[in-house]
Motif scaffolding. Structure first.
Motif, PDB file in Angstrom:
ATOM      1  N   LYS A 113       0.982  -1.118   0.001  1.00 19.18           N
ATOM      2  CA  LYS A 113      -0.317  -0.054  -0.006  1.00 19.18           C
ATOM      3  C   LYS A 113       0.816   1.273   0.183  1.00 19.18           C
ATOM      4  O   LYS A 113       0.853   2.275  -0.867  1.00 19.18           O
ATOM      5  N   SER A 114       1.861   1.349   0.807  1.00 21.04           N
ATOM      6  CA  SER A 114       2.644   2.410   1.177  1.00 21.04           C
ATOM      7  C   SER A 114       3.522   2.580  -0.183  1.00 21.04           C
ATOM      8  O   SER A 114       3.752   4.046  -0.704  1.00 21.04           O
ATOM      9  N   ARG A 135       2.541   9.503   8.318  1.00 20.90           N
ATOM     10  CA  ARG A 135       1.838   8.209   9.065  1.00 20.90           C
ATOM     11  C   ARG A 135       0.840   8.887  10.008  1.00 20.90           C
ATOM     12  O   ARG A 135       1.108  10.010  10.742  1.00 20.90           O
ATOM     13  N   MET A 136      -0.394   8.224  10.112  1.00 21.50           N
ATOM     14  CA  MET A 136      -1.298   8.907  10.979  1.00 21.50           C
ATOM     15  C   MET A 136      -1.030   8.986  12.502  1.00 21.50           C
ATOM     16  O   MET A 136      -1.179  10.237  12.797  1.00 21.50           O
ATOM     17  N   ARG A 137      -0.300   8.059  13.023  1.00 29.74           N
ATOM     18  CA  ARG A 137      -0.031   8.298  14.448  1.00 29.74           C
ATOM     19  C   ARG A 137       1.049   9.316  14.785  1.00 29.74           C
ATOM     20  O   ARG A 137       1.190  10.173  15.460  1.00 29.74           O
ATOM     21  N   ALA A 138       1.993   9.473  13.804  1.00 35.18           N
ATOM     22  CA  ALA A 138       3.086  10.480  13.766  1.00 35.18           C
ATOM     23  C   ALA A 138       2.714  11.846  13.579  1.00 35.18           C
ATOM     24  O   ALA A 138       2.843  12.760  14.413  1.00 35.18           O
ATOM     25  N   ILE A 166      -2.042   9.723   3.750  1.00 37.77           N
ATOM     26  CA  ILE A 166      -1.801   9.344   5.192  1.00 37.77           C
ATOM     27  C   ILE A 166      -1.758   7.626   5.397  1.00 37.77           C
ATOM     28  O   ILE A 166      -2.756   7.172   4.757  1.00 37.77           O
ATOM     29  N   ASP A 167      -0.655   7.540   5.842  1.00 36.89           N
ATOM     30  CA  ASP A 167      -0.274   5.951   5.948  1.00 36.89           C
ATOM     31  C   ASP A 167      -0.741   5.536   7.272  1.00 36.89           C
ATOM     32  O   ASP A 167      -0.673   6.156   8.232  1.00 36.89           O
ATOM     33  N   ASP A 168      -0.937   4.124   7.309  1.00 44.94           N
ATOM     34  CA  ASP A 168      -1.487   3.438   8.545  1.00 44.94           C
ATOM     35  C   ASP A 168      -2.793   4.250   9.013  1.00 44.94           C
ATOM     36  O   ASP A 168      -2.807   4.427  10.250  1.00 44.94           O
ATOM     37  N   CYS A 200      -4.064   4.926   3.309  1.00 44.85           N
ATOM     38  CA  CYS A 200      -3.568   3.470   3.180  1.00 44.85           C
ATOM     39  C   CYS A 200      -4.026   2.960   4.513  1.00 44.85           C
ATOM     40  O   CYS A 200      -3.640   3.392   5.748  1.00 44.85           O
ATOM     41  N   THR A 201      -4.828   1.849   4.295  1.00 47.59           N
ATOM     42  CA  THR A 201      -5.489   1.155   5.432  1.00 47.59           C
ATOM     43  C   THR A 201      -5.571  -0.288   5.375  1.00 47.59           C
ATOM     44  O   THR A 201      -5.632  -0.725   4.269  1.00 47.59           O
TER      45      THR A 201
END
Length: 230
Positions: A113-114, A135-138, A166-168, A200-201
């Motif tokens: 995905k990434s 990345r979503m969390r970052a 937005i990854d993850d 990306c999920t």
């Protein structure tokens, strides 16, 4: 060669034109075959190409791709990947950015995905669109830890870029404060012109909404993403 002309072009930051001028005056045979209009066109074209190349390089640097070497031509369409080449090539055209469409890339961990998102993002940079990879969390941690002025600057950058990747997305659950932050970014991007978001999920959008606290906000995010997503 007239050194003064060369250095004046450099001083004016017309280094592409200066280099073309240098090449011309050192190649007398070629210069004699060109008209004044052709010489001027050559100088202008060289300067324009230099500026476009420099802008492209800046866009790639600011995008901060996690996989900067990702390329559409290198994507694996093997049997188990379940990738439609025509869809990927349509994404690579970046028409979805001009029409403000969003893209959801869904798949298991390690499915590429990434890589696909970075490859599309690089094509967008090549077409001179501004791109950000996060990345979503970052992204959420950056916003929560930032000072007020820094938070405004981060949000403005995320809201205004042509393509936000937005990854993850929803790899981990988010609380109400984090849901509100994501809503603000998604909402502002939805009402802007020529802005698209790639997520990306591992989950579909309904499954993602279930991982957000705050039903009102989570439903609003789902609606804004779902109504115009690939």
């Amino acid at each position: 060669m007239n050194n003064q002309t060369y250095f004046k072009l450099k001083q004016l930051r017309l280094s592409g034109m200066a280099d073309a001028y240098h090449d011309l005056v050192t190649d007398h045979r070629k210069m004699q075959t060109l008209s004044i209009d052709e010489i001027l066109e050559l100088l202008v074209d060289r300067e324009l190409n230099r500026r476009l190349d420099a802008k492209h390089a800046r866009l790639l640097k600011r995008a901060a791709f996690e996989q900067p070497q990702a390329h559409i031509a290198d994507i694996d369409y093997g049997e188990g990947r379940m990738l439609d080449r025509s869809v990927v090539l349509r994404l690579a055209s970046c028409d979805f950015i001009g029409s403000g469409r969003n893209v959801v890339i869904m798949g298991a961990t390690g499915s590429g995905k990434s890589y696909l998102a970075c490859a599309v993002g690089r094509e967008a940079c090549r077409q001179l669109y501004s791109v950000r990879f996060k990345r979503m969390r970052a992204l959420l941690e950056d916003l929560k830890l930032a000072s007020e002025s820094r938070e405004r600057k981060i949000k403005k950058d995320l809201m205004c870029c042509n393509l936000l990747i937005i990854d993850d997305w929803m790899l981990s659950s988010v609380d109400e404060v984090e849901t509100a932050l994501l809503y603000e970014i998604i909402h502002e991007r939805e009402i802007s012109h020529q802005t698209s978001t790639i997520l990306c999920t591992q989950y579909d959008l309904k499954g993602c909404a279930l991982k957000m606290d705050g039903k009102t906000m989570s439903h609003a995010i789902y609606d804004r993403l779902e109504h115009n997503a690939y």
